[in-house]
Write an enzyme that holds these catalytic residues in place. Structure first.
Site, PDB file in Angstrom:
ATOM      1  N   ALA A  86     -54.823 -48.283   5.039  1.00  0.00           N
ATOM      2  CA  ALA A  86     -54.729 -47.718   3.692  1.00  0.00           C
ATOM      3  C   ALA A  86     -56.064 -47.993   3.015  1.00  0.00           C
ATOM      4  CB  ALA A  86     -53.599 -48.397   2.935  1.00  0.00           C
ATOM      5  N   GLY A 129     -52.491 -49.407   7.945  1.00  0.00           N
ATOM      6  CA  GLY A 129     -51.838 -48.103   7.795  1.00  0.00           C
ATOM      7  C   GLY A 129     -52.220 -47.131   8.909  1.00  0.00           C
ATOM      8  N   GLU A 132     -49.956 -48.000  11.619  1.00  0.00           N
ATOM      9  CA  GLU A 132     -48.629 -47.555  11.172  1.00  0.00           C
ATOM     10  C   GLU A 132     -48.469 -46.044  11.273  1.00  0.00           C
ATOM     11  OE1 GLU A 132     -48.980 -49.795   7.471  1.00  0.00           O
ATOM     12  OE2 GLU A 132     -47.072 -50.736   7.935  1.00  0.00           O
ATOM     13  N   GLU A 152     -53.127 -56.791   7.264  1.00  0.00           N
ATOM     14  CA  GLU A 152     -52.770 -56.914   5.841  1.00  0.00           C
ATOM     15  C   GLU A 152     -52.691 -58.360   5.380  1.00  0.00           C
ATOM     16  OE1 GLU A 152     -51.246 -55.000   8.053  1.00  0.00           O
ATOM     17  OE2 GLU A 152     -50.997 -52.971   7.252  1.00  0.00           O
TER      18      GLU A 152
HETATM   19  N1  COA Z   1     -60.176 -48.999   2.966  1.00  0.00           N
HETATM   20  C1  COA Z   1     -61.265 -48.560   2.308  1.00  0.00           C
HETATM   21  N2  COA Z   1     -62.482 -48.498   2.869  1.00  0.00           N
HETATM   22  C2  COA Z   1     -62.598 -48.882   4.143  1.00  0.00           C
HETATM   23  C3  COA Z   1     -61.500 -49.357   4.892  1.00  0.00           C
HETATM   24  C4  COA Z   1     -60.243 -49.395   4.250  1.00  0.00           C
HETATM   25  N3  COA Z   1     -59.138 -49.799   4.869  1.00  0.00           N
HETATM   26  N4  COA Z   1     -61.933 -49.675   6.134  1.00  0.00           N
HETATM   27  C5  COA Z   1     -63.238 -49.406   6.158  1.00  0.00           C
HETATM   28  N5  COA Z   1     -63.652 -48.932   4.968  1.00  0.00           N
HETATM   29  C6  COA Z   1     -64.992 -48.490   4.574  1.00  0.00           C
HETATM   30  C7  COA Z   1     -65.930 -49.662   4.309  1.00  0.00           C
HETATM   31  O1  COA Z   1     -65.762 -50.143   2.992  1.00  0.00           O
HETATM   32  C8  COA Z   1     -67.278 -49.010   4.531  1.00  0.00           C
HETATM   33  O2  COA Z   1     -67.585 -48.217   3.407  1.00  0.00           O
HETATM   34  P1  COA Z   1     -69.132 -48.173   2.870  1.00  0.00           P
HETATM   35  O3  COA Z   1     -69.954 -47.765   4.066  1.00  0.00           O
HETATM   36  O4  COA Z   1     -69.095 -47.141   1.791  1.00  0.00           O
HETATM   37  O5  COA Z   1     -69.445 -49.557   2.415  1.00  0.00           O
HETATM   38  C9  COA Z   1     -66.997 -48.028   5.669  1.00  0.00           C
HETATM   39  O6  COA Z   1     -65.601 -47.801   5.663  1.00  0.00           O
HETATM   40  C10 COA Z   1     -67.382 -48.576   7.037  1.00  0.00           C
HETATM   41  O7  COA Z   1     -66.719 -49.796   7.213  1.00  0.00           O
HETATM   42  P2  COA Z   1     -67.490 -51.168   7.591  1.00  0.00           P
HETATM   43  O8  COA Z   1     -66.629 -52.300   7.178  1.00  0.00           O
HETATM   44  O9  COA Z   1     -68.874 -51.143   7.065  1.00  0.00           O
HETATM   45  O10 COA Z   1     -67.544 -51.019   9.180  1.00  0.00           O
HETATM   46  P3  COA Z   1     -67.644 -52.194  10.244  1.00  0.00           P
HETATM   47  O11 COA Z   1     -67.970 -51.531  11.532  1.00  0.00           O
HETATM   48  O12 COA Z   1     -68.540 -53.272   9.770  1.00  0.00           O
HETATM   49  O13 COA Z   1     -66.165 -52.806  10.300  1.00  0.00           O
HETATM   50  C11 COA Z   1     -63.742 -52.693  10.323  1.00  0.00           C
HETATM   51  C12 COA Z   1     -65.081 -52.018  10.710  1.00  0.00           C
HETATM   52  C13 COA Z   1     -62.626 -51.740  10.689  1.00  0.00           C
HETATM   53  C14 COA Z   1     -63.588 -54.001  11.107  1.00  0.00           C
HETATM   54  C15 COA Z   1     -63.742 -53.002   8.811  1.00  0.00           C
HETATM   55  O14 COA Z   1     -64.117 -51.823   8.113  1.00  0.00           O
HETATM   56  C16 COA Z   1     -62.406 -53.442   8.260  1.00  0.00           C
HETATM   57  O15 COA Z   1     -62.014 -54.574   8.479  1.00  0.00           O
HETATM   58  N6  COA Z   1     -61.717 -52.549   7.519  1.00  0.00           N
HETATM   59  C17 COA Z   1     -60.471 -52.872   6.834  1.00  0.00           C
HETATM   60  C18 COA Z   1     -59.312 -52.915   7.809  1.00  0.00           C
HETATM   61  C19 COA Z   1     -58.051 -53.340   7.081  1.00  0.00           C
HETATM   62  O16 COA Z   1     -57.924 -54.437   6.582  1.00  0.00           O
HETATM   63  N7  COA Z   1     -57.090 -52.425   7.050  1.00  0.00           N
HETATM   64  C20 COA Z   1     -55.820 -52.666   6.449  1.00  0.00           C
HETATM   65  C21 COA Z   1     -55.754 -52.132   5.083  1.00  0.00           C
HETATM   66  S1  COA Z   1     -54.181 -52.434   4.342  1.00  0.00           S
END
Ligand code: COA
Length: 278
Positions: A86, A129, A132, A152
């Site tokens: 999400a 999500g 999910e 989460e």
């Molecule tokens: N919601 C909003 N934005 C998200 C996102 C999410 N769930 N997951 C990634 N993004 C965005 C980042 O903020 C970043 O945006 P920006 O370039 O404008 O700063 C972009 O996507 C790329 O992500 P980034 O974190 O820079 O990539 P990475 O390769 O370093 O890491 C992940 C990848 C997937 C490990 C990391 O993005 C992450 O942990 N995301 C969240 C996962 C999460 O907790 N999901 C559950 C949500 S309830």
């Protein structure tokens, strides 16, 4: 049809019966945000679920994430993703009254409730999500470079799109608890071993192999496909003995359909069945 956050394409099913069958391919289209699902994504997915449900031509649905865009000058490439969860930016400063209506009418349940077969084609991150949404589909095909998880807990939350329940039914209590409580990442090979995904293919072959399976499914009687989905679903909700009764009653009812007669005759004649969908 295309909207900003969800691109919808129709792929014709060759020799479909009834004619004009299509596979509806939905691409989550926020590659800069790793296809994270925001409010607009939910609205678009829910709208497509309604359309697909009422469109007899749609025989199967494939959900995928848009591939990463070319990186801007001097910036690193973003990783491939199905959906990295999400959209966390929409959580900030919200209280329970703010989010309750949204979670009561969400895209995960809309996809889960579509009566037609659904396949998640996962290449890259499928987190929170995203996992999910994949779990809301009937079948998950993953590339070798995908990562699953329910992180989460790291945000002070728990899965809210059905992850605790669907994961538990799919892979069991202990494994679900490990994933939900640790918030850790699960590689595609671990996901395969646990049964989260049906199969792993190379990312180069992911699309062709997924579409091959979608075509196979789309070539069956659309009427019977829906019955099969409904009855297998029964195993998740019903006590075993009631599930057996439900299966028997649906099996017997199929003997009153034209497609049963068409399928059996085609087998005996060694010809291809031409389904009529009733
Ligand atoms: N919601 C909003 N934005 C998200 C996102 C999410 N769930 N997951 C990634 N993004 C965005 C980042 O903020 C970043 O945006 P920006 O370039 O404008 O700063 C972009 O996507 C790329 O992500 P980034 O974190 O820079 O990539 P990475 O390769 O370093 O890491 C992940 C990848 C997937 C490990 C990391 O993005 C992450 O942990 N995301 C969240 C996962 C999460 O907790 N999901 C559950 C949500 S309830």
């Amino acid at each position: 049809m295309s909207t900003e956050v969800l691109i919808v394409e129709e792929v014709l099913v060759e020799s479909a019966s009834p004619e004009e069958g299509v596979i509806s391919v939905w691409t989550l289209n926020r590659p800069d945000k790793l296809n994270a699902l925001n409010s607009d994504s939910h609205i678009a997915i829910k709208e497509q679920c309604v359309k697909a449900e009422s469109d007899d031509n749609v025989r199967c649905i494939v959900i995928r994430g848009a591939p990463p865009l070319e990186p801007k000058e001097g910036r690193r490439a973003k990783p491939p993703a199905f959906a990295a969860g999400a959209d966390i930016s929409e959580f900030s400063g919200k209280n329970s009254d703010d989010v309750r209506p949204f979670f009561e009418e969400n895209a995960w349940e809309a996809v889960w409730n579509v009566s037609k077969p659904t396949i998640a084609m996962v290449d890259g991150f499928a987190l929170g999500g995203g996992t999910e949404l994949a779990l809301s589909c009937d079948i998950r095909i993953s590339s070798e470079r995908s990562t699953f998880g329910q992180p989460e807990i790291n945000l002070g939350l728990i899965p809210g799109g059905g992850g605790t329940q669907r994961l538990c039914r799919l892979i069991g209590y202990g494994r679900t608890m490990e994933i939900v409580l640790s918030g850790g990442m699960v590689s595609s090979s671990e996901a395969l071993q646990m049964g989260i995904v049906n199969r792993i293919v190379s990312h180069e072959e992911l699309e062709s192999k997924t579409m091959e399976l979608a075509m196979e499914i789309a070539s069956k009687s659309p009427y019977v496909t829906k019955v099969a989905k409904r009855v297998v679903r029964g195993a998740l909700d019903l006590p075993f003995s009631e599930g057996i009764l439900m299966e028997r009653s649906e099996f017997v009812a199929l003997f009153d359909t034209e497609d049963k007669e068409i399928g059996v005759s085609a087998f005996l004649d060694r010809s291809d069945p031409k389904w009529v969908g009733r």
